[in-house]
Design a protein around this motif. Structure first.
Motif, PDB file in Angstrom:
ATOM      1  N   LYS A  15       3.465  68.530 -66.278  1.00  0.00           N
ATOM      2  CA  LYS A  15       2.383  69.567 -66.108  1.00  0.00           C
ATOM      3  C   LYS A  15       0.892  68.796 -66.412  1.00  0.00           C
ATOM      4  O   LYS A  15       0.046  69.234 -65.446  1.00  0.00           O
ATOM      5  CB  LYS A  15       2.283  70.458 -67.667  1.00  0.00           C
ATOM      6  CG  LYS A  15       1.477  71.477 -67.574  1.00  0.00           C
ATOM      7  CD  LYS A  15       2.024  72.708 -68.337  1.00  0.00           C
ATOM      8  CE  LYS A  15       1.878  72.217 -69.557  1.00  0.00           C
ATOM      9  NZ  LYS A  15       2.311  73.343 -70.874  1.00  0.00           N
ATOM     10  N   ARG A  18       0.398  67.288 -62.905  1.00  0.00           N
ATOM     11  CA  ARG A  18      -0.062  68.455 -61.521  1.00  0.00           C
ATOM     12  C   ARG A  18      -1.209  68.893 -61.741  1.00  0.00           C
ATOM     13  O   ARG A  18      -2.224  68.944 -60.789  1.00  0.00           O
ATOM     14  CB  ARG A  18       0.753  69.744 -62.090  1.00  0.00           C
ATOM     15  CG  ARG A  18       0.608  70.767 -60.860  1.00  0.00           C
ATOM     16  CD  ARG A  18       0.934  72.102 -61.544  1.00  0.00           C
ATOM     17  NE  ARG A  18       0.849  73.345 -60.393  1.00  0.00           N
ATOM     18  CZ  ARG A  18      -0.444  73.824 -60.111  1.00  0.00           C
ATOM     19  NH1 ARG A  18      -1.498  73.075 -60.648  1.00  0.00           N
ATOM     20  NH2 ARG A  18      -0.491  74.526 -59.148  1.00  0.00           N
ATOM     21  N   SER A  30       1.023  70.853 -54.587  1.00  0.00           N
ATOM     22  CA  SER A  30       1.235  70.736 -56.085  1.00  0.00           C
ATOM     23  C   SER A  30       1.939  71.771 -56.597  1.00  0.00           C
ATOM     24  O   SER A  30       2.382  71.712 -57.640  1.00  0.00           O
ATOM     25  CB  SER A  30      -0.284  71.048 -56.410  1.00  0.00           C
ATOM     26  OG  SER A  30      -0.739  72.378 -55.991  1.00  0.00           O
ATOM     27  N   PHE A  33       5.107  70.453 -58.168  1.00  0.00           N
ATOM     28  CA  PHE A  33       5.226  69.925 -59.602  1.00  0.00           C
ATOM     29  C   PHE A  33       5.492  71.305 -60.522  1.00  0.00           C
ATOM     30  O   PHE A  33       6.093  71.140 -61.354  1.00  0.00           O
ATOM     31  CB  PHE A  33       3.945  69.439 -59.880  1.00  0.00           C
ATOM     32  CG  PHE A  33       3.633  68.023 -59.118  1.00  0.00           C
ATOM     33  CD1 PHE A  33       3.866  66.846 -59.651  1.00  0.00           C
ATOM     34  CD2 PHE A  33       3.356  67.899 -57.847  1.00  0.00           C
ATOM     35  CE1 PHE A  33       3.891  65.758 -59.341  1.00  0.00           C
ATOM     36  CE2 PHE A  33       3.169  66.793 -57.147  1.00  0.00           C
ATOM     37  CZ  PHE A  33       3.179  65.561 -57.834  1.00  0.00           C
ATOM     38  N   TYR A  37       8.592  71.742 -62.846  1.00  0.00           N
ATOM     39  CA  TYR A  37       8.345  71.784 -64.235  1.00  0.00           C
ATOM     40  C   TYR A  37       9.339  72.982 -64.822  1.00  0.00           C
ATOM     41  O   TYR A  37       9.896  72.910 -65.917  1.00  0.00           O
ATOM     42  CB  TYR A  37       7.017  72.195 -64.367  1.00  0.00           C
ATOM     43  CG  TYR A  37       6.662  72.555 -65.827  1.00  0.00           C
ATOM     44  CD1 TYR A  37       6.407  71.773 -66.785  1.00  0.00           C
ATOM     45  CD2 TYR A  37       6.361  74.173 -66.184  1.00  0.00           C
ATOM     46  CE1 TYR A  37       5.990  72.210 -68.217  1.00  0.00           C
ATOM     47  CE2 TYR A  37       6.205  74.307 -67.416  1.00  0.00           C
ATOM     48  CZ  TYR A  37       5.890  73.638 -68.349  1.00  0.00           C
ATOM     49  OH  TYR A  37       5.666  73.707 -69.756  1.00  0.00           O
ATOM     50  N   LYS A 249      10.421  62.816 -57.829  1.00  0.00           N
ATOM     51  CA  LYS A 249       8.916  63.354 -58.046  1.00  0.00           C
ATOM     52  C   LYS A 249       7.889  62.341 -57.579  1.00  0.00           C
ATOM     53  O   LYS A 249       6.994  62.624 -56.872  1.00  0.00           O
ATOM     54  CB  LYS A 249       8.912  63.759 -59.454  1.00  0.00           C
ATOM     55  CG  LYS A 249       7.363  64.394 -59.714  1.00  0.00           C
ATOM     56  CD  LYS A 249       6.522  63.219 -60.013  1.00  0.00           C
ATOM     57  CE  LYS A 249       6.924  62.801 -61.450  1.00  0.00           C
ATOM     58  NZ  LYS A 249       6.043  61.504 -61.850  1.00  0.00           N
ATOM     59  N   LYS A 253       5.251  62.637 -54.490  1.00  0.00           N
ATOM     60  CA  LYS A 253       3.775  62.611 -54.771  1.00  0.00           C
ATOM     61  C   LYS A 253       3.137  61.412 -53.875  1.00  0.00           C
ATOM     62  O   LYS A 253       1.989  61.750 -53.363  1.00  0.00           O
ATOM     63  CB  LYS A 253       3.549  62.034 -56.169  1.00  0.00           C
ATOM     64  CG  LYS A 253       2.095  61.748 -56.642  1.00  0.00           C
ATOM     65  CD  LYS A 253       2.020  61.483 -58.073  1.00  0.00           C
ATOM     66  CE  LYS A 253       0.567  61.100 -58.548  1.00  0.00           C
ATOM     67  NZ  LYS A 253       0.226  61.103 -60.050  1.00  0.00           N
TER      68      LYS A 253
END
Length: 273
Positions: A15, A18, A30, A33, A37, A249, A253
């Protein structure tokens, strides 16, 4: 408690990561993310239920007489840690859902990002990939216009969601400028995770050419028509699965920060909550 604390920290770190991104609100890049989550948080809640099963059996949780009619359901929760089969089933279900849902989030975002970034020519090439591959194989065969048209109708995809994800990630890797991670290793990792995720739809039984993959100290072995097996360096914990999705992830990114792209790429359907 240790496993619950580990996952809680993982979700809180995600979190925070993000929140450091500079994309606009509702930007797909975004939103990935946020969606991941949510998937991880559901795993966390499922693991808390596992912990509660321990607490119930140790007498650390008591229930008011007002919910006595709910006792049969409480008993089902308490049984989770009493029987090895039920324990394994609960943990395997959490791991399976976490992996499948995390990959689904990645695939959705890859498809949408590819659709936003691909030129008309690149999009056509992706949609026509199977048709073009078949034509190469039968190039010595003369087709009538009608036959060619029929084959094209059968093979050309209507949307990028029907195109294999590896073709779409290859497009994104090509568009990346200054990718700082090991691209070859990341592509092999995506190949592995796609295979692993697919086995979860067949109760971990693998169908295909024999394949092995090592991720750190973990070793996965895929044999045709056999249950995939792996060496887990973190037994009795969910850490391996979270490290795997953490790597997924990290690949996402790196792609979104190294691909020159529009200022705003919306999530496919903003009416979703």
């Amino acid at each position: 408690m240790e496993n619950s604390d580990f996952i809680l920290k993982w979700t809180e770190d995600l979190k925070a990561e993000r929140n450091l991104l500079t994309f606009k609100e509702d930007d797909l890049r975004s939103d990935y993310f946020g969606l991941t989550y949510d998937v991880a948080l559901n795993f966390y809640k499922g693991l808390i239920l596992y912990d509660f099963s321990h607490f119930i059996n140790k007498g650390l949780i008591s229930f008011d007489k007002k919910i006595f009619d709910y006792k049969s359901h409480v008993d089902r929760i308490a049984e989770i840690v009493k029987h090895p089969i039920l324990t394994a089933s609960h943990i395997n279900s959490l791991n399976r859902r976490f992996t499948i849902d995390s990959w689904s989030v990645f695939e959705l975002c890859v498809t949408s990002l590819s659709a936003a970034l691909a030129s008309p020519e690149e999009t056509e090439k992706l949609l026509n990939h199977q048709y073009n591959d078949i034509l190469k194989k039968i190039k010595s065969t003369k087709l009538t216009d009608s036959e060619n048209s029929d084959i094209k109708k059968l093979l050309v995809k209507e949307h990028l969601t029907h195109v294999p994800i590896t073709r779409k990630t290859d497009l994104l890797f090509k568009k990346s400028k200054g990718y700082s991670r090991n691209e070859k290793n990341d592509k092999e990792f995506l190949k592995f995770l796609g295979k692993f995720r697919n086995t979860m739809h067949t109760n971990y039984i693998y169908y295909g050419n024999d394949y092995e993959f090592k991720y750190g100290d973990a070793h996965f072995v895929f044999k045709n028509e056999k249950t995939v097996v792996w060496l887990d360096p973190f037994p009795s914990t969910p850490k391996l699965f979270f490290y795997i999705i953490g790597n997924l992830k990290a690949i996402w990114k790196e792609l979104i920060i190294t691909i020159p792209s529009p200022e705003f790429i919306p999530y496919p359907d903003l009416s979703q909550e």
